[in-house]
Write an enzyme that holds these catalytic residues in place. Structure first.
Site, PDB file in Angstrom:
ATOM      1  NE  ARG A 122      -9.648   8.710  -2.285  1.00 54.50           N
ATOM      2  CZ  ARG A 122     -10.907   9.039  -2.088  1.00 54.50           C
ATOM      3  NH1 ARG A 122     -11.521   9.859  -2.908  1.00 54.50           N
ATOM      4  NH2 ARG A 122     -11.583   8.534  -1.063  1.00 54.50           N
TER       5      ARG A 122
ATOM      6  NE  ARG B 132      -4.183  -1.620   1.356  1.00 53.95           N
ATOM      7  CZ  ARG B 132      -5.304  -1.118   1.837  1.00 53.95           C
ATOM      8  NH1 ARG B 132      -5.552   0.148   1.760  1.00 53.95           N
ATOM      9  NH2 ARG B 132      -6.193  -1.913   2.371  1.00 53.95           N
TER      10      ARG B 132
ATOM     11  CE1 TYR C  54     -13.380  -5.943   2.459  1.00 55.15           C
ATOM     12  CE2 TYR C  54     -11.712  -7.445   1.628  1.00 55.15           C
ATOM     13  CZ  TYR C  54     -12.071  -6.342   2.389  1.00 55.15           C
ATOM     14  OH  TYR C  54     -11.110  -5.650   3.079  1.00 55.15           O
TER      15      TYR C  54
ATOM     16  CG  ASP D 227      -9.180  -1.787  -3.438  1.00 55.75           C
ATOM     17  OD1 ASP D 227      -8.314  -1.446  -2.621  1.00 55.75           O
ATOM     18  OD2 ASP D 227     -10.189  -2.442  -3.124  1.00 55.75           O
TER      19      ASP D 227
ATOM     20  NE  ARG E 212      -7.141   5.777   3.200  1.00 54.40           N
ATOM     21  CZ  ARG E 212      -8.060   5.056   3.829  1.00 54.40           C
ATOM     22  NH1 ARG E 212      -9.206   5.603   4.172  1.00 54.40           N
ATOM     23  NH2 ARG E 212      -7.825   3.805   4.134  1.00 54.40           N
TER      24      ARG E 212
HETATM   25  O1  1CP Z   1       0.393   1.317  -3.420  1.00 56.34           O
HETATM   26  C1  1CP Z   1      -0.484   0.497  -3.203  1.00 56.34           C
HETATM   27  O2  1CP Z   1      -0.261  -0.594  -2.654  1.00 56.34           O
HETATM   28  C2  1CP Z   1      -1.858   0.886  -3.589  1.00 56.34           C
HETATM   29  C3  1CP Z   1      -2.675  -0.151  -4.254  1.00 56.34           C
HETATM   30  C4  1CP Z   1      -3.607  -0.899  -3.321  1.00 56.34           C
HETATM   31  C5  1CP Z   1      -3.530  -2.241  -2.971  1.00 56.34           C
HETATM   32  C6  1CP Z   1      -2.391  -3.211  -3.273  1.00 56.34           C
HETATM   33  C7  1CP Z   1      -4.808  -0.387  -2.749  1.00 56.34           C
HETATM   34  C8  1CP Z   1      -5.284   1.006  -2.850  1.00 56.34           C
HETATM   35  N1  1CP Z   1      -5.479  -1.424  -2.164  1.00 56.34           N
HETATM   36  C9  1CP Z   1      -4.719  -2.556  -2.268  1.00 56.34           C
HETATM   37  C10 1CP Z   1      -5.052  -3.903  -1.820  1.00 56.34           C
HETATM   38  C11 1CP Z   1      -6.181  -4.081  -0.878  1.00 56.34           C
HETATM   39  N2  1CP Z   1      -7.417  -3.480  -0.874  1.00 56.34           N
HETATM   40  C12 1CP Z   1      -6.186  -5.054   0.139  1.00 56.34           C
HETATM   41  C13 1CP Z   1      -5.044  -5.997   0.394  1.00 56.34           C
HETATM   42  C14 1CP Z   1      -3.959  -5.303   1.157  1.00 56.34           C
HETATM   43  C15 1CP Z   1      -4.118  -5.310   2.629  1.00 56.34           C
HETATM   44  O3  1CP Z   1      -4.414  -6.355   3.203  1.00 56.34           O
HETATM   45  O4  1CP Z   1      -3.891  -4.238   3.210  1.00 56.34           O
HETATM   46  C16 1CP Z   1      -7.417  -4.985   0.811  1.00 56.34           C
HETATM   47  C17 1CP Z   1      -7.868  -5.809   1.992  1.00 56.34           C
HETATM   48  C18 1CP Z   1      -8.195  -3.991   0.160  1.00 56.34           C
HETATM   49  C19 1CP Z   1      -9.578  -3.595   0.468  1.00 56.34           C
HETATM   50  C20 1CP Z   1      -9.633  -2.168   0.805  1.00 56.34           C
HETATM   51  N3  1CP Z   1      -9.651  -1.177  -0.125  1.00 56.34           N
HETATM   52  C21 1CP Z   1      -9.566  -1.569   2.076  1.00 56.34           C
HETATM   53  C22 1CP Z   1      -9.487  -2.316   3.392  1.00 56.34           C
HETATM   54  C23 1CP Z   1     -10.826  -2.294   4.024  1.00 56.34           C
HETATM   55  C24 1CP Z   1     -10.990  -3.256   5.175  1.00 56.34           C
HETATM   56  O5  1CP Z   1     -11.812  -4.168   5.035  1.00 56.34           O
HETATM   57  O6  1CP Z   1     -10.290  -3.078   6.196  1.00 56.34           O
HETATM   58  C25 1CP Z   1      -9.590  -0.179   1.891  1.00 56.34           C
HETATM   59  C26 1CP Z   1      -9.582   0.890   2.932  1.00 56.34           C
HETATM   60  C27 1CP Z   1      -9.628   0.051   0.493  1.00 56.34           C
HETATM   61  C28 1CP Z   1      -9.567   1.356  -0.198  1.00 56.34           C
HETATM   62  C29 1CP Z   1      -8.219   1.675  -0.716  1.00 56.34           C
HETATM   63  N4  1CP Z   1      -7.494   0.860  -1.546  1.00 56.34           N
HETATM   64  C30 1CP Z   1      -6.302   1.471  -1.906  1.00 56.34           C
HETATM   65  C31 1CP Z   1      -6.294   2.750  -1.234  1.00 56.34           C
HETATM   66  C32 1CP Z   1      -5.220   3.779  -1.359  1.00 56.34           C
HETATM   67  C33 1CP Z   1      -7.487   2.865  -0.499  1.00 56.34           C
HETATM   68  C34 1CP Z   1      -7.940   4.055   0.315  1.00 56.34           C
HETATM   69  C35 1CP Z   1      -8.976   4.744  -0.471  1.00 56.34           C
HETATM   70  C36 1CP Z   1      -9.120   6.200  -0.163  1.00 56.34           C
HETATM   71  O7  1CP Z   1      -8.427   7.006  -0.781  1.00 56.34           O
HETATM   72  O8  1CP Z   1      -9.959   6.550   0.697  1.00 56.34           O
END
Ligand code: 1CP
Length: 360
Positions: A54, A41, A168, A90, A45
């Site tokens: 964003r 990630r 999910y 994502d 943010r």
């Molecule tokens: O640089 C990077 O790694 C960004 C690319 C990326 C990746 C690899 C994002 C952007 N998401 C992910 C994978 C992801 N998404 C996972 C696996 C990684 C992990 O376990 O941390 C998971 C579980 C998600 C699902 C997801 N999407 C969540 C988690 C929610 C939960 O259930 O706890 C969230 C908050 C998102 C949104 C998201 N995805 C990525 C970003 C930068 C964000 C935040 C969005 C925003 O700007 O508000």
């Protein structure tokens, strides 16, 4: 264990610069010129640059805008100085193209307006091949990103694992206990396996397209696998993860990652990982030894993401890095990373300092 990555040689036809890059060299279990490091990630943010994007783009809109997604990816890679980029996207987008309406509301995280609650709803999901093709903007973002990266920096493609995505879909969002998911597995095992099989088809198509668009490694995130017992993982999750990993083109390293998975790591490694991600609760050396060491498999991880939270003294971070080295890290077959994604409250300067410490 490593899927004959070595026997495959450069079957993927990578450039010499990529083939010899520290990241891909270490995926093959060989010694590199410097220990490779990247952060799960890494574009997100915690970075002001990302928050700027964003302010004017919704999250899904950003993921579906190839130029913007490529810029976010490239900026984070370069600013941190890490050894690999991961495409900004994502894991949940594929559920949207399979027909589940997805929303990201600030604060609450991702939410689906409709969850999968019955066998009939599993069978009503969309065509997996179409679902993967519908992520065309992601593949275009991969192409643009590769064109903008230095020649020796690989782009990692990714997807969620079948279990984590099915969870999910069934929960309709994140969950603390994943009780509905387990209830569904136990009550409707046949429908569960059909759901995972359909996900495997869609995800295989997505990974193949990411590779065709220039990704030279892939990571499969089984982020919530830790909520299953070892027995349930073997019955309900591992067969689908193994089936998915087997579809990745020869010569492309497969990184398999789960969180809370100290009790599952042998199984996850056995699903066809060239590299297995350790969370911060998995002891590096004894676990790696048990898996056969660097000759059998590479390892990625496993610093505590909280080390990067604002206010952590730099000496504490350095002590964490030293501890990882003393635990058997930094040598052939080890990719430095966190044990889970970087948190949004992290201090970007500490993240960059971590990269300097690893390279220094
Ligand atoms: O640089 C990077 O790694 C960004 C690319 C990326 C990746 C690899 C994002 C952007 N998401 C992910 C994978 C992801 N998404 C996972 C696996 C990684 C992990 O376990 O941390 C998971 C579980 C998600 C699902 C997801 N999407 C969540 C988690 C929610 C939960 O259930 O706890 C969230 C908050 C998102 C949104 C998201 N995805 C990525 C970003 C930068 C964000 C935040 C969005 C925003 O700007 O508000």
């Amino acid at each position: 264990m490593r899927r004959s990555l070595r026997d495959a040689g450069n079957a993927a036809g990578l450039s010499d610069a990529l083939w010899g890059s520290p990241f891909l060299t270490v995926c093959r279990g060989e010694a590199a010129a410097r220990p490779p490091v990247w952060l799960m990630r890494q574009a997100g943010r915690y970075m002001a640059h990302y928050r700027g994007f964003r302010a004017s783009h919704g999250f899904i809109e950003l993921c579906r805008d190839p130029a913007a997604a490529a810029e976010v990816t490239l900026y984070a890679r370069q600013w941190l100085g890490v050894d690999a980029a991961i495409i900004f996207s994502d894991i949940l987008l594929i559920l949207q193209t399979l027909g589940l309406p997805l929303r990201y509301s600030t604060g609450d995280g991702p939410q689906f307006d409709r969850a999968v609650q019955s066998a009939a709803e599993v069978d009503a999901l969309g065509d997996p091949e179409q679902a993967s093709a519908d992520l065309a903007p992601v593949y275009e973002a991969c192409r643009l990103t590769v064109a903008g990266l230095p020649a020796d920096i690989p782009l990692i493609g990714f997807c969620g694992a079948p279990f984590t995505l099915a969870a999910y879909a069934i929960e309709g969002g994140g969950s603390k206990q994943y009780a509905r998911t387990r209830q569904f597995m136990y009550r409707e095992p046949a429908a569960w396996h059909r759901l995972c099989a359909r996900l495997v088809q869609a995800l295989a198509g997505s990974l193949a397209r990411q590779v065709a668009a220039g990704c030279s490694a892939v990571q499969i995130f089984d982020s919530w696998a830790g909520h299953l017992s070892a027995e349930d993982y073997a019955e309900f999750a591992a067969p689908h993860l193994r089936a998915l990993a087997a579809t990745v083109p020869a010569g492309i390293p497969v990184i398999l990652f789960g969180h809370g998975t100290a009790h599952l790591v042998d199984q996850i490694a056995g699903c066809g990982a060239d590299v297995v991600g350790f969370d911060q609760f998995t002891p590096l050396r004894p676990t790696w030894d048990r898996l056969g060491g660097p000759a059998a498999i590479s390892v990625q991880g496993n610093l505590d993401p909280c080390l990067l939270l604002a206010g952590t003294p730099r000496e504490r971070l350095r002590a964490g890095v030293d501890r990882l080295r003393a635990a058997g890290g930094f040598g052939p077959g080890h990719i430095v990373n966190l044990g889970h994604g970087i948190m949004k409250e992290s201090d970007p300067e500490l993240a960059r300092h971590l990269v300097e410490l690893v390279h220094g």
